[in-house]
Design an enzyme around this catalytic site. Sequence first.
Site, PDB file in Angstrom:
ATOM      1  N   ASP A 109       0.804  -1.229   0.000  1.00  0.00           N
ATOM      2  CA  ASP A 109       0.000   0.000   0.000  1.00  0.00           C
ATOM      3  C   ASP A 109       0.837   1.278   0.000  1.00  0.00           C
ATOM      4  O   ASP A 109       0.320   2.357   0.281  1.00  0.00           O
ATOM      5  CB  ASP A 109      -0.976   0.000   1.190  1.00  0.00           C
ATOM      6  CG  ASP A 109      -0.275  -0.176   2.523  1.00  0.00           C
ATOM      7  OD1 ASP A 109       0.959  -0.349   2.541  1.00  0.00           O
ATOM      8  OD2 ASP A 109      -0.958  -0.133   3.559  1.00  0.00           O
ATOM      9  N   LYS A 164       4.103   1.267  16.267  1.00  0.00           N
ATOM     10  CA  LYS A 164       3.018   2.133  16.734  1.00  0.00           C
ATOM     11  C   LYS A 164       3.127   2.426  18.235  1.00  0.00           C
ATOM     12  O   LYS A 164       2.303   1.974  19.038  1.00  0.00           O
ATOM     13  CB  LYS A 164       1.664   1.503  16.403  1.00  0.00           C
ATOM     14  CG  LYS A 164       1.575   1.206  14.905  1.00  0.00           C
ATOM     15  CD  LYS A 164       0.215   0.935  14.378  1.00  0.00           C
ATOM     16  CE  LYS A 164       0.253   0.803  12.871  1.00  0.00           C
ATOM     17  NZ  LYS A 164       0.319  -0.518  12.313  1.00  0.00           N
ATOM     18  N   ASP A 221       1.597   6.168   2.512  1.00  0.00           N
ATOM     19  CA  ASP A 221       0.891   4.906   2.739  1.00  0.00           C
ATOM     20  C   ASP A 221      -0.582   5.214   2.458  1.00  0.00           C
ATOM     21  O   ASP A 221      -1.206   5.994   3.190  1.00  0.00           O
ATOM     22  CB  ASP A 221       1.089   4.471   4.195  1.00  0.00           C
ATOM     23  CG  ASP A 221       0.288   3.233   4.545  1.00  0.00           C
ATOM     24  OD1 ASP A 221      -0.703   2.935   3.850  1.00  0.00           O
ATOM     25  OD2 ASP A 221       0.640   2.563   5.532  1.00  0.00           O
TER      26      ASP A 221
HETATM   27  N1  GDD Z   1      -0.434 -11.282   2.760  1.00  0.00           N
HETATM   28  C1  GDD Z   1      -0.816 -10.538   3.784  1.00  0.00           C
HETATM   29  N2  GDD Z   1      -1.480 -11.133   4.835  1.00  0.00           N
HETATM   30  N3  GDD Z   1      -0.573  -9.220   3.772  1.00  0.00           N
HETATM   31  C2  GDD Z   1      -0.982  -8.483   4.831  1.00  0.00           C
HETATM   32  C3  GDD Z   1      -1.673  -9.031   5.932  1.00  0.00           C
HETATM   33  C4  GDD Z   1      -1.922 -10.443   5.931  1.00  0.00           C
HETATM   34  O1  GDD Z   1      -2.506 -11.015   6.852  1.00  0.00           O
HETATM   35  N4  GDD Z   1      -1.955  -8.028   6.823  1.00  0.00           N
HETATM   36  C5  GDD Z   1      -1.458  -6.904   6.270  1.00  0.00           C
HETATM   37  N5  GDD Z   1      -0.886  -7.169   5.077  1.00  0.00           N
HETATM   38  C6  GDD Z   1      -0.208  -6.244   4.173  1.00  0.00           C
HETATM   39  C7  GDD Z   1      -1.063  -5.019   3.860  1.00  0.00           C
HETATM   40  O2  GDD Z   1      -1.827  -5.235   2.675  1.00  0.00           O
HETATM   41  C8  GDD Z   1      -0.001  -3.936   3.645  1.00  0.00           C
HETATM   42  O3  GDD Z   1       0.476  -3.936   2.325  1.00  0.00           O
HETATM   43  C9  GDD Z   1       1.126  -4.375   4.564  1.00  0.00           C
HETATM   44  O4  GDD Z   1       0.927  -5.761   4.846  1.00  0.00           O
HETATM   45  C10 GDD Z   1       1.184  -3.585   5.898  1.00  0.00           C
HETATM   46  O5  GDD Z   1      -0.062  -3.712   6.550  1.00  0.00           O
HETATM   47  P1  GDD Z   1      -0.906  -2.425   7.015  1.00  0.00           P
HETATM   48  O6  GDD Z   1      -2.136  -2.925   7.648  1.00  0.00           O
HETATM   49  O7  GDD Z   1      -1.018  -1.462   5.902  1.00  0.00           O
HETATM   50  O8  GDD Z   1       0.042  -1.864   8.153  1.00  0.00           O
HETATM   51  P2  GDD Z   1       0.259  -0.358   8.631  1.00  0.00           P
HETATM   52  O9  GDD Z   1       0.207   0.582   7.507  1.00  0.00           O
HETATM   53  O10 GDD Z   1      -0.644  -0.113   9.781  1.00  0.00           O
HETATM   54  O11 GDD Z   1       1.762  -0.425   9.223  1.00  0.00           O
HETATM   55  C11 GDD Z   1       2.817  -0.925   8.433  1.00  0.00           C
HETATM   56  O12 GDD Z   1       3.237   0.023   7.454  1.00  0.00           O
HETATM   57  C12 GDD Z   1       3.790   1.246   8.009  1.00  0.00           C
HETATM   58  C13 GDD Z   1       4.217   2.116   6.846  1.00  0.00           C
HETATM   59  O13 GDD Z   1       3.130   2.550   6.173  1.00  0.00           O
HETATM   60  C14 GDD Z   1       3.979  -1.303   9.339  1.00  0.00           C
HETATM   61  O14 GDD Z   1       4.943  -1.963   8.553  1.00  0.00           O
HETATM   62  C15 GDD Z   1       4.598  -0.048   9.995  1.00  0.00           C
HETATM   63  O15 GDD Z   1       5.752  -0.409  10.744  1.00  0.00           O
HETATM   64  C16 GDD Z   1       4.985   0.949   8.909  1.00  0.00           C
HETATM   65  O16 GDD Z   1       5.505   2.141   9.501  1.00  0.00           O
HETATM   66 MG    MG Z   2      -0.350   0.471   5.494  1.00  0.00          MG
END
Ligand code: GDD
Ligand code: MG
Length: 369
Positions: A109, A164, A221
Amino acid sequence: MKALILAGGFGTRLRPLSCTRPKILFPIGNKPLIEWTLQKLSKFGVSEVIFAVNYRAEDIQKFCGNEKYGIKISYSYETSPMGTGGPIKLAEKILNLGEDEELLILNGDIFSDVDFGKLGDFHKNHSTMHDTVLTITLFEVEDPSRYGVVELDEIGKILRFVEKPKEKPVSRLINAGIYATNKKIFGYLKDGKHSIEKEVFPILAEKGLLYGFKHEGLWVDIGKIEDFMLANFKILEQVSNDKPQLAENVEINSKAKIIPPVIVGSNVKIDEKAKIGPYVVVGDDVLIGENCKIKNSILFGKSTINAGCKIKNSVLGEKVFLGKNVKVGKGCIIGDHAVLADNIKIAKKVTVCPYKEVEDSILKPKNVF
Ligand code: GDD
Ligand code: MG
């Protein structure tokens, strides 16, 4: 170089638009996010991409197929969500990495102009010199609390990683969700659902095996609606600062007014005295009736906006139908195929689920299920 893209998230913060599409297929300037990413990966010489998929996997497979931009594409399927660590371990066999082969891992994303080549070189140098297992791309933000936050030393070693943080964050440098690593990472991941950010990065940091590569430039993001809109606005500024970007077969009435930045998709018709812009993306096959006013908004495509409608700071999904003189206030999200009756007013922060028919005005923030 190979890349693994984590693409299984539900996109809960993008509902109701994510009820009908996975995050990586959300459009940025009328092009699905994943196309931007694959194009960049191809430019940096990535030859193979594996998608870790779960939610709406079939949409992703249908769109990306087995090859795009010269990149071979495969899929690693989860039967239930495995977090951000589980899917990487699950893909170990499909990835079949060579001894010194580099691997990029991307949160699907993210919309950015991170230099994957420099990131890969940084990781290679540090893994030779310091045994680094993984390099995280870092980005500085105003409010780090909703990201993974790092404490970095002068030579780029990550001393601490907190996902977080609830307490005051140790810095404003955050995990940008783009990693360079190699085979060694699999030794730190377990089978089954887990979070790489909560369960693996803190351990690697403690052992001195985690490094950070700072990125300055474009990074968003798209997981929150405001940020998804921001990514679109950034592209609008890049491609249409003083002149609208029009695709083929666009019909704009000579009495309509287009105020850049505006991107208009193909087969769009804009009628007399309509005022479009600034900061508007209109998807393909949209009809906009006379006297409509649209600003700071994203329209996905195949929608009909009848005469006299006003839309501001909102996102409309695909095949939305707005009757005559409908007013859509700030921060509304209208799901695919929704129908809004003539002359109604949707006040700010109203979300309408896909296929819903709204007959009456809604004057307070509300989710229409
Ligand atoms: N295959 C798979 N299976 N992908 C997953 C799953 C799962 O169960 N859960 C989440 N993802 C994918 C999401 O589609 C996304 O591309 C990525 O893993 C990160 O998940 P998010 O849910 O978007 O996390 P976030 O945005 O709250 O936090 C993450 O991204 C931040 C940066 O934008 C973390 O990596 C943070 O540490 C980081 O700062
Ligand atoms: Mg994200």
